[in-house]
Design an enzyme around this catalytic site. Structure first.
Site, PDB file in Angstrom:
ATOM      1  N   GLU A   7       0.833  -1.197   0.000  1.00 37.07           N
ATOM      2  CA  GLU A   7       0.000   0.000   0.000  1.00 37.07           C
ATOM      3  C   GLU A   7       0.873   1.254   0.000  1.00 37.07           C
ATOM      4  O   GLU A   7       1.560   1.548   0.973  1.00 37.07           O
ATOM      5  CB  GLU A   7      -0.918   0.022   1.219  1.00 37.07           C
ATOM      6  N   GLU A  10      -0.169   6.982   1.850  1.00 38.34           N
ATOM      7  CA  GLU A  10       0.209   7.181   3.255  1.00 38.34           C
ATOM      8  C   GLU A  10      -0.960   7.678   4.093  1.00 38.34           C
ATOM      9  O   GLU A  10      -1.895   8.299   3.595  1.00 38.34           O
ATOM     10  CB  GLU A  10       1.338   8.206   3.383  1.00 38.34           C
ATOM     11  N   GLU A  65       8.724   2.852   6.754  1.00 38.96           N
ATOM     12  CA  GLU A  65       7.506   3.153   6.007  1.00 38.96           C
ATOM     13  C   GLU A  65       7.232   4.659   6.078  1.00 38.96           C
ATOM     14  O   GLU A  65       6.422   5.109   6.857  1.00 38.96           O
ATOM     15  CB  GLU A  65       6.303   2.378   6.553  1.00 38.96           C
ATOM     16  N   SER A  66       7.979   5.411   5.298  1.00 38.00           N
ATOM     17  CA  SER A  66       7.785   6.853   5.080  1.00 38.00           C
ATOM     18  C   SER A  66       8.603   7.756   6.010  1.00 38.00           C
ATOM     19  O   SER A  66       9.792   7.525   6.165  1.00 38.00           O
ATOM     20  CB  SER A  66       6.306   7.225   5.065  1.00 38.00           C
ATOM     21  N   CYS A  80       3.135   4.467   5.403  1.00 37.97           N
ATOM     22  CA  CYS A  80       2.429   3.750   4.344  1.00 37.97           C
ATOM     23  C   CYS A  80       2.271   2.285   4.742  1.00 37.97           C
ATOM     24  O   CYS A  80       2.414   1.916   5.906  1.00 37.97           O
ATOM     25  CB  CYS A  80       3.193   3.887   3.032  1.00 37.97           C
ATOM     26  N   SER A 234      12.560   6.511  -0.418  1.00 34.53           N
ATOM     27  CA  SER A 234      12.063   7.577   0.459  1.00 34.53           C
ATOM     28  C   SER A 234      13.103   8.677   0.538  1.00 34.53           C
ATOM     29  O   SER A 234      14.309   8.418   0.514  1.00 34.53           O
ATOM     30  CB  SER A 234      11.777   7.046   1.871  1.00 34.53           C
ATOM     31  N   HIS A 247       8.002   9.678  -1.429  1.00 34.76           N
ATOM     32  CA  HIS A 247       7.964   8.235  -1.200  1.00 34.76           C
ATOM     33  C   HIS A 247       7.462   7.564  -2.467  1.00 34.76           C
ATOM     34  O   HIS A 247       6.509   8.039  -3.090  1.00 34.76           O
ATOM     35  CB  HIS A 247       7.078   7.902  -0.004  1.00 34.76           C
ATOM     36  N   GLU A 251       6.072  -0.649  -8.087  1.00 32.24           N
ATOM     37  CA  GLU A 251       5.622  -1.899  -8.684  1.00 32.24           C
ATOM     38  C   GLU A 251       4.531  -1.693  -9.736  1.00 32.24           C
ATOM     39  O   GLU A 251       3.568  -0.964  -9.518  1.00 32.24           O
ATOM     40  CB  GLU A 251       5.102  -2.867  -7.616  1.00 32.24           C
TER      41      GLU A 251
END
Length: 343
Positions: A7, A10, A65-66, A80, A234, A247, A251
């Protein structure tokens, strides 16, 4: 579209504090929170610090994650994936109280998740998020509002919750721009993959910053970057008392990139035009949303500039909505698509 994946969108939390007794409050404020305390908070969120940089104004942390930014009286955290960001509110408030600070304002924003069913409590729905936030805020933050700002695409909405006390006074002339981009150009997205058996880390981040042109978005900024294995990126930029952050989840099928920055209505408006143009050129998104937040007397001087900049690089504004939040900001949410797309 993949059934499930990482995912990118954020969750963003912004907390503002004030000193209970200015004569006894250290000028460093919340920056006095030690690494162990910060990591305890982040453990609840389910992420960790991977890199950091700071100056005389604030500290910027790249997370697994961010990102997180800590000023003397303000904390901004973006996370995120399947992180549980809202679980940071209570411990941060307690730690701030220990330093002599009281929570005065809370802002929570996010886009529409690509994989909503993968989100854990309390992020399983916006309703659950709002209930959880309200249960963890002091009653003094009595001006509260939750709203979902729509766009022409049902898959791109902007979720906002704000709470403040009657004494809140915002930074004069300040604004925040949050940009979310999907359907990234595949050639550009491939630049955020590790190649040749490399390893993730600071070195990989610097290579991605250079090869993508991200370093040119704001040449004056000190950049703290990190490249992830096997892909992802990031970056935090610090320029005086202002931050910017990027960020990237590259994919194919659910590619996503975000850019956030802060500015002032007193800046040369050509600066934000140039910045937005460079951001779009780095990622070449199929769809882009922009949330611009500022006090009501400021917002009218910012969002039209955003629209002009986006349209000058081949994006078409498909929708634009505005909402006012008491004791907080006015937010304008715009959605753009590449002109080659038809919706």
């Amino acid at each position: 579209m993949a059934v499930s994946g990482f995912e990118g969108f954020e969750k963003r939390l912004e907390l503002h504090f004030s000193g209970d007794d200015p004569s006894k409050t250290n000028i460093m404020g919340l920056r006095l929170l030690n690494f162990e305390s910060l990591q305890e908070v982040l453990n609840l969120v389910q992420c960790t610090i991977v890199s950091a940089v700071g100056n005389q104004f604030f500290d910027a942390y790249v997370l697994s994650e961010s990102s997180m930014f800590i000023y003397p009286t303000k904390v901004v955290i973006k996370t995120c994936g399947t992180t549980q960001l809202l679980k940071s509110i209570r411990p941060l408030t307690i730690y701030a109280n220990d330093l002599g600070f009281t929570l005065r304002e809370c802002k929570y924003t996010r886009g529409s998740f690509i994989f909503p069913k993968s989100q854990p409590f309390p992020h399983s729905s916006f309703k659950e998020e709002v209930i959880f936030i309200e249960e963890n805020l002091p009653t003094t933050l009595c001006y509260r509002k939750a709203s979902v700002l729509p766009s022409k695409l049902s898959s791109h909405s902007w979720h906002v919750f704000t709470a403040g006390d009657p004494t809140v006074v915002g930074d004069e002339g300040a604004y925040t721009v949050e940009i979310c981009m999907t359907d990234l150009d595949k050639t550009q997205a491939r630049k955020f993959y590790l190649h040749g058996g490399g390893h993730g880390g600071d070195t990989a981040g610097k290579e991605m910053t250079a090869v993508t042109g991200i370093g040119n978005i704001n040449p004056n900024a000190i950049i703290c970057d990190f490249g992830f294995d096997p892909c992802g990126y990031s970056m935090n930029g610090i320029d005086g008392d202002r931050y910017s952050t990027i960020h990237v989840t590259p994919e194919d099928g659910y590619s996503y990139a975000s850019y956030e920055c802060v500015g002032s209505i007193y800046d040369d408006q050509n600066d934000i035009v140039k910045m937005l143009k460079k951001v779009v050129q780095v990622f070449r998104p199929g769809t882009m949303t922009v949330s611009t937040a500022a006090r009501s007397d400021v917002i009218g001087g910012v969002w039209p500039v955003v629209k002009l900049a986006a349209e000058s690089v081949g994006l078409k504004c498909r929708s634009c909505v505005m909402d006012d939040f008491p004791a907080s900001d006015t937010i304008v949410f715009q959605m753009f698509t590449a002109r080659r797309k038809r919706n």
